[in-house]
Scaffold this active site. Structure first.
Site, PDB file in Angstrom:
ATOM      1  N   SER A 142      -3.607   1.703   9.482  1.00 33.13           N
ATOM      2  CA  SER A 142      -4.833   1.670   8.669  1.00 33.13           C
ATOM      3  C   SER A 142      -5.968   2.260   9.500  1.00 33.13           C
ATOM      4  O   SER A 142      -5.874   2.290  10.745  1.00 33.13           O
ATOM      5  CB  SER A 142      -5.156   0.207   8.327  1.00 33.13           C
ATOM      6  N   TYR A 155      -5.916  -8.911  10.179  1.00 32.58           N
ATOM      7  CA  TYR A 155      -5.506  -7.571   9.717  1.00 32.58           C
ATOM      8  C   TYR A 155      -5.834  -6.523  10.780  1.00 32.58           C
ATOM      9  O   TYR A 155      -4.995  -5.681  11.118  1.00 32.58           O
ATOM     10  CB  TYR A 155      -6.238  -7.267   8.404  1.00 32.58           C
TER      11      TYR A 155
HETATM   12  P1  NAD Z   1       0.369  -3.523  -2.032  1.00 31.07           P
HETATM   13  O1  NAD Z   1      -0.058  -4.941  -2.151  1.00 31.07           O
HETATM   14  O2  NAD Z   1       0.340  -2.652  -3.238  1.00 31.07           O
HETATM   15  O3  NAD Z   1       1.816  -3.417  -1.414  1.00 31.07           O
HETATM   16  C1  NAD Z   1       2.235  -4.246  -0.373  1.00 31.07           C
HETATM   17  C2  NAD Z   1       3.736  -4.275  -0.420  1.00 31.07           C
HETATM   18  O4  NAD Z   1       4.195  -5.178   0.579  1.00 31.07           O
HETATM   19  C3  NAD Z   1       4.271  -4.768  -1.757  1.00 31.07           C
HETATM   20  O5  NAD Z   1       5.411  -4.036  -2.106  1.00 31.07           O
HETATM   21  C4  NAD Z   1       4.641  -6.229  -1.450  1.00 31.07           C
HETATM   22  O6  NAD Z   1       5.675  -6.702  -2.281  1.00 31.07           O
HETATM   23  C5  NAD Z   1       5.107  -6.065  -0.018  1.00 31.07           C
HETATM   24  N1  NAD Z   1       5.136  -7.318   0.702  1.00 31.07           N
HETATM   25  C6  NAD Z   1       4.142  -8.230   0.868  1.00 31.07           C
HETATM   26  N2  NAD Z   1       4.601  -9.299   1.548  1.00 31.07           N
HETATM   27  C7  NAD Z   1       5.910  -9.044   1.840  1.00 31.07           C
HETATM   28  C8  NAD Z   1       6.926  -9.756   2.512  1.00 31.07           C
HETATM   29  N3  NAD Z   1       6.705 -10.961   3.026  1.00 31.07           N
HETATM   30  N4  NAD Z   1       8.145  -9.191   2.593  1.00 31.07           N
HETATM   31  C9  NAD Z   1       8.405  -7.978   2.048  1.00 31.07           C
HETATM   32  N5  NAD Z   1       7.475  -7.254   1.400  1.00 31.07           N
HETATM   33  C10 NAD Z   1       6.246  -7.785   1.302  1.00 31.07           C
HETATM   34  O7  NAD Z   1      -0.521  -2.917  -0.856  1.00 31.07           O
HETATM   35  P2  NAD Z   1      -0.728  -1.426  -0.327  1.00 31.07           P
HETATM   36  O8  NAD Z   1      -2.182  -1.154  -0.423  1.00 31.07           O
HETATM   37  O9  NAD Z   1       0.240  -0.498  -0.932  1.00 31.07           O
HETATM   38  O10 NAD Z   1      -0.409  -1.654   1.218  1.00 31.07           O
HETATM   39  C11 NAD Z   1       0.736  -1.130   1.843  1.00 31.07           C
HETATM   40  C12 NAD Z   1       0.452  -0.944   3.319  1.00 31.07           C
HETATM   41  O11 NAD Z   1      -0.611   0.006   3.479  1.00 31.07           O
HETATM   42  C13 NAD Z   1      -0.003  -2.218   4.026  1.00 31.07           C
HETATM   43  O12 NAD Z   1       0.560  -2.280   5.320  1.00 31.07           O
HETATM   44  C14 NAD Z   1      -1.509  -2.033   4.107  1.00 31.07           C
HETATM   45  O13 NAD Z   1      -2.071  -2.743   5.174  1.00 31.07           O
HETATM   46  C15 NAD Z   1      -1.602  -0.538   4.316  1.00 31.07           C
HETATM   47  N6  NAD Z   1      -2.906   0.028   3.979  1.00 31.07           N
HETATM   48  C16 NAD Z   1      -3.402  -0.024   2.713  1.00 31.07           C
HETATM   49  C17 NAD Z   1      -4.646   0.532   2.444  1.00 31.07           C
HETATM   50  C18 NAD Z   1      -5.245   0.539   1.064  1.00 31.07           C
HETATM   51  O14 NAD Z   1      -6.422   0.910   0.925  1.00 31.07           O
HETATM   52  N7  NAD Z   1      -4.518   0.170   0.017  1.00 31.07           N
HETATM   53  C19 NAD Z   1      -5.375   1.129   3.467  1.00 31.07           C
HETATM   54  C20 NAD Z   1      -4.843   1.159   4.748  1.00 31.07           C
HETATM   55  C21 NAD Z   1      -3.608   0.602   4.984  1.00 31.07           C
END
Ligand code: NAD
Length: 260
Positions: A142, A155
């Protein structure tokens, strides 16, 4: 740009029934990789996602349930998949609170899911990559792996940690045809971000559009969300020969956030 060059490779993407993980899985499948989708649920919808992706891209797609908060399940995911040429550590959760109010169980869950899971899956996957003679580890970090924001202690700590793990993995595999890198997204409009909007609207007494522009995208100079397709294509690039000497580092996809 990279039509079907991943045919015959198996990609495991943790936390991929939603958001960025699902987007990355689609782009790897489009490039020809067989895919293993994962989350901690085991619903008909999860398996339907796998069937739909297989039909759309003409590759094998399996859904394997495993809870990324548990080390043994992280390792079992890789073992059950049976092959792992591309590992995308993406599963992640968020919790927002000041340090004195931050619940210990939330801290533990965020460190386990956002950081320790990548240690366990990488430990299980590297022997398979070495046997196959090729591998790619891609950690979804991130902008919060490079900068901080208040109220996101767990985080930010986990995301800084995963950049460190990416460097060490890159160094331990530097003499082999295996690379490890992190992708650092800025804000992407996924369910994780959507879930933060209602509370932020209440907190600042703002409407949805105002929250998006003035709060969420405040630090993203492009004033646009990054997309899951853009992140997926960055992962595909990291799998290409063009990226064979890129290892132990990170690529920001953040509209200029970390240039500020
Ligand atoms: P999201 O909530 O859409 O997806 C998260 C995924 O992780 C889902 O598929 C969920 O089922 C899975 N998950 C959660 N807990 C779990 C567990 N215990 N076991 C297995 N799977 C689990 O979120 P996202 O925004 O797609 O985030 C995905 C990644 O990207 C994360 O690591 C997040 O920190 C990172 N990220 C997101 C953003 C953003 O703006 N959305 C920015 C930077 C980084």
């Amino acid at each position: 740009m990279f039509e079907r060059f991943l045919t015959g490779k198996t990609a495991i993407i943790t936390g991929s029934n939603s958001g960025i993980g699902l987007g990355v899985a689609h782009r790897l499948a489009k490039a020809g990789a067989d895919v293993v989708l994962n989350s901690f649920t085991d619903s008909e919808g999860d398996h339907q996602l796998a069937r739909d992706m297989a039909a759309e891209h003409g590759v094998s797609v399996r859904y394997i349930k495993a809870d990324m908060s548990k080390g043994d399940e992280c390792r079992a995911l890789i073992e059950k998949a049976g092959a792992c040429d591309i590992l995308v550590n993406n599963a992640g959760i968020q919790h927002v609170a000041a340090i004195p109010d931050f619940p210990t169980e939330k801290w533990d869950a965020i460190i386990a899911i956002n950081l320790s899971s990548a240690f366990h899956t990488t430990a299980a996957a590297l022997p398979m990559m070495r046997k196959a003679g090729w591998g790619r580890v891609i950690n979804i970090a991130s902008a919060h792996g490079l900068t901080a924001s208040p109220f996101k202690s767990a985080y930010v700590a986990a995301k800084h940690g995963i950049l460190g793990l990416s460097k060490v993995t890159g160094l331990e595999t530097a003499r082999e045809p295996i690379t490890c890198n992190a992708i650092c997204p800025g804000y992407v409009l996924t369910p994780l971000v959507e879930s933060q909007i209602p509370d932020t609207m209440k907190k600042y007494d703002m409407g949805r559009d105002e929250v998006i522009e003035k709060i969420l995208l405040e630090r993203q100079p492009s004033k646009e969300f990054a997309t899951t397709d853009q992140l997926g294509d960055t992962a595909v690039f990291l799998c290409s020969d063009a990226a064979a000497q890129i290892t132990g580092t990170s690529i920001s996809v953040d509209g200029g956030w970390t240039a500020l």
